[in-house]
Design an enzyme around this catalytic site. Sequence first.
Site, PDB file in Angstrom:
ATOM      1  N   LYS A  11       0.905  -1.229   0.070  1.00 32.54           N
ATOM      2  CA  LYS A  11      -0.098  -0.182   0.097  1.00 32.54           C
ATOM      3  C   LYS A  11       1.039   1.153  -0.252  1.00 32.54           C
ATOM      4  CE  LYS A  11      -3.812  -2.405   2.400  1.00 32.54           C
ATOM      5  NZ  LYS A  11      -4.857  -2.314   3.412  1.00 32.54           N
ATOM      6  N   TYR A  51     -12.698  -2.532  -2.971  1.00 34.86           N
ATOM      7  CA  TYR A  51     -13.169  -2.669  -1.719  1.00 34.86           C
ATOM      8  C   TYR A  51     -14.777  -2.627  -1.493  1.00 34.86           C
ATOM      9  CZ  TYR A  51      -8.172  -2.111   0.306  1.00 34.86           C
ATOM     10  OH  TYR A  51      -7.017  -2.550   1.067  1.00 34.86           O
ATOM     11  N   PHE A  59     -15.260   4.447   7.560  1.00 32.42           N
ATOM     12  CA  PHE A  59     -13.895   4.741   7.371  1.00 32.42           C
ATOM     13  C   PHE A  59     -13.640   4.749   5.867  1.00 32.42           C
ATOM     14  CE2 PHE A  59     -13.912   0.277   8.519  1.00 32.42           C
ATOM     15  CZ  PHE A  59     -13.428  -0.395   7.174  1.00 32.42           C
ATOM     16  N   ARG A  87      -1.709 -14.425   4.439  1.00 34.83           N
ATOM     17  CA  ARG A  87      -2.369 -13.741   5.463  1.00 34.83           C
ATOM     18  C   ARG A  87      -1.794 -13.965   6.712  1.00 34.83           C
ATOM     19  NH1 ARG A  87      -7.023 -10.442   3.646  1.00 34.83           N
ATOM     20  NH2 ARG A  87      -7.540 -10.821   6.151  1.00 34.83           N
ATOM     21  N   THR A  93      -5.862  -7.597  10.483  1.00 38.27           N
ATOM     22  CA  THR A  93      -6.321  -6.145   9.862  1.00 38.27           C
ATOM     23  C   THR A  93      -6.128  -5.145  10.935  1.00 38.27           C
ATOM     24  OG1 THR A  93      -7.956  -7.490   8.634  1.00 38.27           O
ATOM     25  CG2 THR A  93      -8.151  -5.060   8.851  1.00 38.27           C
ATOM     26  N   ARG A 104       2.429  -6.521   9.448  1.00 34.94           N
ATOM     27  CA  ARG A 104       1.554  -5.400  10.070  1.00 34.94           C
ATOM     28  C   ARG A 104       1.892  -5.344  11.577  1.00 34.94           C
ATOM     29  NH1 ARG A 104      -4.017  -7.267   7.336  1.00 34.94           N
ATOM     30  NH2 ARG A 104      -4.181  -5.956   5.627  1.00 34.94           N
ATOM     31  N   ASN A 114      -1.920  -0.096   6.691  1.00 34.31           N
ATOM     32  CA  ASN A 114      -1.433  -1.261   7.414  1.00 34.31           C
ATOM     33  C   ASN A 114      -0.682  -1.956   6.441  1.00 34.31           C
ATOM     34  OD1 ASN A 114      -3.544  -1.974   5.779  1.00 34.31           O
ATOM     35  ND2 ASN A 114      -4.808  -3.128   7.361  1.00 34.31           N
ATOM     36  N   HIS A 117      -1.892  -5.480   1.140  1.00 28.91           N
ATOM     37  CA  HIS A 117      -3.300  -6.302   1.192  1.00 28.91           C
ATOM     38  C   HIS A 117      -2.844  -7.772   0.723  1.00 28.91           C
ATOM     39  CE1 HIS A 117      -7.190  -7.377  -0.614  1.00 28.91           C
ATOM     40  NE2 HIS A 117      -6.272  -7.952  -1.769  1.00 28.91           N
ATOM     41  N   GLU A 128      -9.091 -10.353  -8.110  1.00 28.56           N
ATOM     42  CA  GLU A 128      -8.109  -9.399  -7.886  1.00 28.56           C
ATOM     43  C   GLU A 128      -6.916  -9.551  -8.821  1.00 28.56           C
ATOM     44  OE1 GLU A 128      -7.386  -9.862  -3.771  1.00 28.56           O
ATOM     45  OE2 GLU A 128      -9.213  -8.927  -3.206  1.00 28.56           O
TER      46      GLU A 128
HETATM   47  P1  IDP Z   1      -7.706  -7.044   4.983  1.00 25.55           P
HETATM   48  O1  IDP Z   1      -7.063  -6.004   4.528  1.00 25.55           O
HETATM   49  O2  IDP Z   1      -7.023  -7.515   6.339  1.00 25.55           O
HETATM   50  O3  IDP Z   1      -8.478  -8.093   4.320  1.00 25.55           O
HETATM   51  P2  IDP Z   1     -10.577  -5.828   5.054  1.00 25.55           P
HETATM   52  O4  IDP Z   1     -11.615  -6.062   6.121  1.00 25.55           O
HETATM   53  O5  IDP Z   1     -10.668  -6.385   3.730  1.00 25.55           O
HETATM   54  O6  IDP Z   1      -9.194  -6.220   5.606  1.00 25.55           O
HETATM   55  O7  IDP Z   1     -10.356  -4.105   5.103  1.00 25.55           O
HETATM   56  C1  IDP Z   1      -9.611  -3.710   3.847  1.00 25.55           C
HETATM   57  C2  IDP Z   1      -8.791  -2.587   4.431  1.00 25.55           C
HETATM   58  O8  IDP Z   1      -9.647  -1.505   4.835  1.00 25.55           O
HETATM   59  C3  IDP Z   1      -7.759  -2.971   5.661  1.00 25.55           C
HETATM   60  O9  IDP Z   1      -6.563  -3.420   5.195  1.00 25.55           O
HETATM   61  C4  IDP Z   1      -7.507  -1.447   6.247  1.00 25.55           C
HETATM   62  O10 IDP Z   1      -6.900  -0.874   5.460  1.00 25.55           O
HETATM   63  C5  IDP Z   1      -8.815  -0.756   5.906  1.00 25.55           C
HETATM   64  N1  IDP Z   1      -9.793  -1.098   7.234  1.00 25.55           N
HETATM   65  C6  IDP Z   1     -10.476  -2.379   7.383  1.00 25.55           C
HETATM   66  N2  IDP Z   1     -11.071  -2.093   8.641  1.00 25.55           N
HETATM   67  C7  IDP Z   1     -10.967  -0.933   9.182  1.00 25.55           C
HETATM   68  C8  IDP Z   1     -11.330  -0.098  10.267  1.00 25.55           C
HETATM   69  O11 IDP Z   1     -12.186  -0.640  11.163  1.00 25.55           O
HETATM   70  N3  IDP Z   1     -10.988   0.965  10.524  1.00 25.55           N
HETATM   71  C9  IDP Z   1     -10.068   1.626   9.325  1.00 25.55           C
HETATM   72  N4  IDP Z   1      -9.790   1.084   8.359  1.00 25.55           N
HETATM   73  C10 IDP Z   1     -10.028  -0.240   8.137  1.00 25.55           C
HETATM   74 MG    MG Z   2      -9.652  -7.853   2.593  1.00 21.73          MG
END
Ligand code: IDP
Ligand code: MG
Length: 134
Positions: A11, A51, A59, A87, A93, A104, A114, A117, A128
Amino acid sequence: MERERTYIMLKPDCVRRGLIGRVIARIEDKGYQITAMKMMQLDEPILREHYAHLADKPFFPNLVNFMTSGPVVAMIVEGENVIVGMRKIMGKTAFEDAEPGTIRGDFANTTTENLIHGSDSPETAEAEIKRFFG
Ligand code: IDP
Ligand code: MG
């Protein structure tokens, strides 16, 4: 022993902080192969697709701003059970849940920014890879 492929994306925070090399080293140290890689600037339409599952979250606007704030590094990574394996080395996350020793857990101090992805299932991996590599 099923060889799989996954979509990995470093990212904008990872690029900006100069952590591309250290994160890629962890992927290679694990023994996975990077079989495609490119740096690209994302726009809002592709992020709305990528997304889509988060579009109604409070957010989400902030996430789009962040993900368009600079280039990302898009990769296809291959190996046995690589989807779950990546993962695991990425970590959870939410930064406060990401264990030390994970990417992370070691480098992120916010949940939005973070670093990385990784696809979460074989179906999303293929979708993807198609989205970002055509
Ligand atoms: P992942 O990246 O671990 O698969 P996802 O739930 O798919 O997690 O969320 C995608 C991205 O959205 C996360 O990597 C993070 O950058 C952002 N994100 C997810 N949940 C939150 C949150 O609760 N607050 C702020 N950003 C979030
Ligand atoms: Mg995800």
